[in-house]
Motif scaffolding. Structure first.
Motif, PDB file in Angstrom:
ATOM      1  N   ASN A  16       0.840  -1.189   0.000  1.00  0.00           N
ATOM      2  CA  ASN A  16       0.000   0.000   0.000  1.00  0.00           C
ATOM      3  C   ASN A  16       0.880   1.245   0.000  1.00  0.00           C
ATOM      4  O   ASN A  16       1.733   1.405   0.863  1.00  0.00           O
ATOM      5  N   GLN A  18       0.305   4.204   0.841  1.00  0.00           N
ATOM      6  CA  GLN A  18       0.155   4.997   2.052  1.00  0.00           C
ATOM      7  C   GLN A  18       0.680   4.262   3.280  1.00  0.00           C
ATOM      8  O   GLN A  18       0.841   4.847   4.341  1.00  0.00           O
ATOM      9  N   PHE A  20      -0.807   1.968   5.068  1.00  0.00           N
ATOM     10  CA  PHE A  20      -1.797   1.584   6.068  1.00  0.00           C
ATOM     11  C   PHE A  20      -2.312   0.163   5.833  1.00  0.00           C
ATOM     12  O   PHE A  20      -2.533  -0.254   4.694  1.00  0.00           O
ATOM     13  N   SER A  22      -5.429  -2.204   7.639  1.00  0.00           N
ATOM     14  CA  SER A  22      -6.506  -2.153   8.627  1.00  0.00           C
ATOM     15  C   SER A  22      -6.294  -3.200   9.713  1.00  0.00           C
ATOM     16  O   SER A  22      -5.645  -4.230   9.496  1.00  0.00           O
ATOM     17  N   VAL A  54      -4.750   5.244  12.598  1.00  0.00           N
ATOM     18  CA  VAL A  54      -5.705   6.244  12.129  1.00  0.00           C
ATOM     19  C   VAL A  54      -7.064   5.566  11.951  1.00  0.00           C
ATOM     20  O   VAL A  54      -7.158   4.521  11.292  1.00  0.00           O
ATOM     21  N   THR A  55      -8.092   6.163  12.519  1.00  0.00           N
ATOM     22  CA  THR A  55      -9.446   5.613  12.426  1.00  0.00           C
ATOM     23  C   THR A  55      -9.864   5.434  10.967  1.00  0.00           C
ATOM     24  O   THR A  55      -9.646   6.314  10.131  1.00  0.00           O
ATOM     25  N   ASN A  56     -10.431   4.289  10.676  1.00  0.00           N
ATOM     26  CA  ASN A  56     -10.918   3.909   9.338  1.00  0.00           C
ATOM     27  C   ASN A  56      -9.802   3.678   8.318  1.00  0.00           C
ATOM     28  O   ASN A  56     -10.084   3.439   7.143  1.00  0.00           O
ATOM     29  N   ARG A  57      -8.560   3.751   8.748  1.00  0.00           N
ATOM     30  CA  ARG A  57      -7.457   3.475   7.827  1.00  0.00           C
ATOM     31  C   ARG A  57      -6.585   2.330   8.332  1.00  0.00           C
ATOM     32  O   ARG A  57      -6.067   1.550   7.541  1.00  0.00           O
ATOM     33  N   GLY A  58      -6.394   2.265   9.639  1.00  0.00           N
ATOM     34  CA  GLY A  58      -5.614   1.173  10.197  1.00  0.00           C
ATOM     35  C   GLY A  58      -4.268   1.618  10.750  1.00  0.00           C
ATOM     36  O   GLY A  58      -4.130   2.738  11.248  1.00  0.00           O
ATOM     37  N   TYR A  59      -3.293   0.758  10.617  1.00  0.00           N
ATOM     38  CA  TYR A  59      -1.959   1.000  11.172  1.00  0.00           C
ATOM     39  C   TYR A  59      -0.925   1.136  10.050  1.00  0.00           C
ATOM     40  O   TYR A  59      -1.076   0.546   8.977  1.00  0.00           O
ATOM     41  N   ARG A  60       0.094   1.917  10.331  1.00  0.00           N
ATOM     42  CA  ARG A  60       1.226   1.937   9.413  1.00  0.00           C
ATOM     43  C   ARG A  60       2.512   2.205  10.203  1.00  0.00           C
ATOM     44  O   ARG A  60       2.501   2.892  11.227  1.00  0.00           O
TER      45      ARG A  60
END
Length: 335
Positions: A16, A18, A20, A22, A54-60
């Protein structure tokens, strides 16, 4: 593999753009609950890794180039190896000796001491091995084996394992200068120092400490005509350190675990990678003394990692130790 290692591997390898992933996807890919993913993320954060949620995106992973035990373990195929990581240490070989002084060798089998920086790194004959932070990988593998007879074979097998890892990850062909140096495009990028630990009761070598120093970036503190690095200065060096360290540990242990047959195959590869075969070299039998130096031609590398040379009078001789230089190519530098 521990859940935190699985999570880190997914975050590190995500395609990805970005970065992120989920929580649901992480849970599915790791085969655990989302609560377990959250605990794993918190554990990784406690170790210093910066992971954004980040809410609705997940972890990165904000810094996927963090060199750490967790980062190495995430790529480690040989799960029997135990990673002990230090940001700074005097010497990974010295630390390995300290551990072997208080713990049985068999209990430390495949313990891998890894450091981002060494303040007192050592090469052959006590020479200083310059080991600055962020420019390299410095690690020692404790390999317990009461049948260790010739540390040179361990050094040679290790050189082959390191070459395999470098080519797999960087796509570059490396060569070996007998017995412990690896060269890329005519410059040294890896040094290996193998030391044996003896059981005083039996007099047998019970463990080999295999020290490996890899220059990821060119080190400005070293002579520029003989020392190099795997990456150029403008490339992201740290991003590959975890993966390379894991690959080296896996490759080296795989060769040694395979026993005599595997080591014999590695010695064939060692010969094929040799910088010296067929070349005229100058040999220093006693390193640091030049009065007994002699010129010869390298014919082969023996199965026990000796150097078979042909003398000017046509006689053959096997060298088990010494220092070799090719003056025309300025390959006489050893750390």
């Amino acid at each position: 593999m521990a859940v935190k290692d699985q999570v880190l591997q997914v975050l590190t390898s995500t395609q990805n753009l970005q970065g992120f992933v989920s929580g649901e996807e992480l849970a599915q890919r790791c085969g655990v609950t989302r609560a377990s993913v959250w605990k794993a993320v918190e554990s990784l954060r406690s170790r210093g890794l910066k992971i954004e949620a980040v809410t609705n995106r997940g972890y990165r992973l904000l810094e996927n180039n963090t060199f750490s035990a967790e980062g190495i373990s995430a790529f480690l195929a040989d799960k029997s190896a135990n990673i002990v990581f230090f940001e700074t240490i005097d010497s990974t070989n010295t630390e390995s000796k300290r551990r072997l002084a208080v713990t049985e060798a068999r209990k430390l089998h495949k313990t891998c001491v890894v450091a981002a920086e060494q303040t007192d790194g050592r090469g052959r004959l006590g020479r200083k091995f310059v080991s600055p932070q962020k420019s390299g990988i410095y690690l020692s593998i404790i390999y317990s084996c009461r049948t260790v007879a010739n540390p040179a074979v361990y050094t040679a097998s290790t050189a082959v394992g390191v070459c395999r890892s470098i080519e797999k990850l960087f796509g570059t062909e490396t060569k070996i200068k007998w017995v412990n140096d690896i060269f890329l495009q005519g410059k040294k990028v890896v040094g290996i120092l193998t030391e044996g630990v003896t059981d005083f009761e039996t007099g047998m070598i019970e463990a080999a400490i295999i020290g490996i120093g890899i220059n990821i970036l060119n080190n400005p503190l070293l002579p520029q005509d003989v020392a190099g690095g795997l990456l150029s200065e403008n490339e992201d060096s740290a991003a590959k350190r975890n993966e390379l360290a894991a690959s080296v540990i896996t490759e080296v242990c795989a060769i040694l675990d395979g026993g005599e047959k595997s080591v014999k195959e590695a010695m064939k590869e060692y010969r094929n990678r040799s910088l010296l075969l067929g070349r005229t070299v100058e040999v220093s039998p006693v390193i640091g003394q030049t009065e007994n130096n002699f010129i010869c031609t390298v014919k082969d590398v023996t199965d026990d990692a000796g150097l078979l040379v042909v003398m000017p009078d046509g006689t053959e001789k096997v060298l088990q130790c010494g220092e070799v230089s090719i003056h025309s190519e300025k390959m006489c530098y050893n750390e």
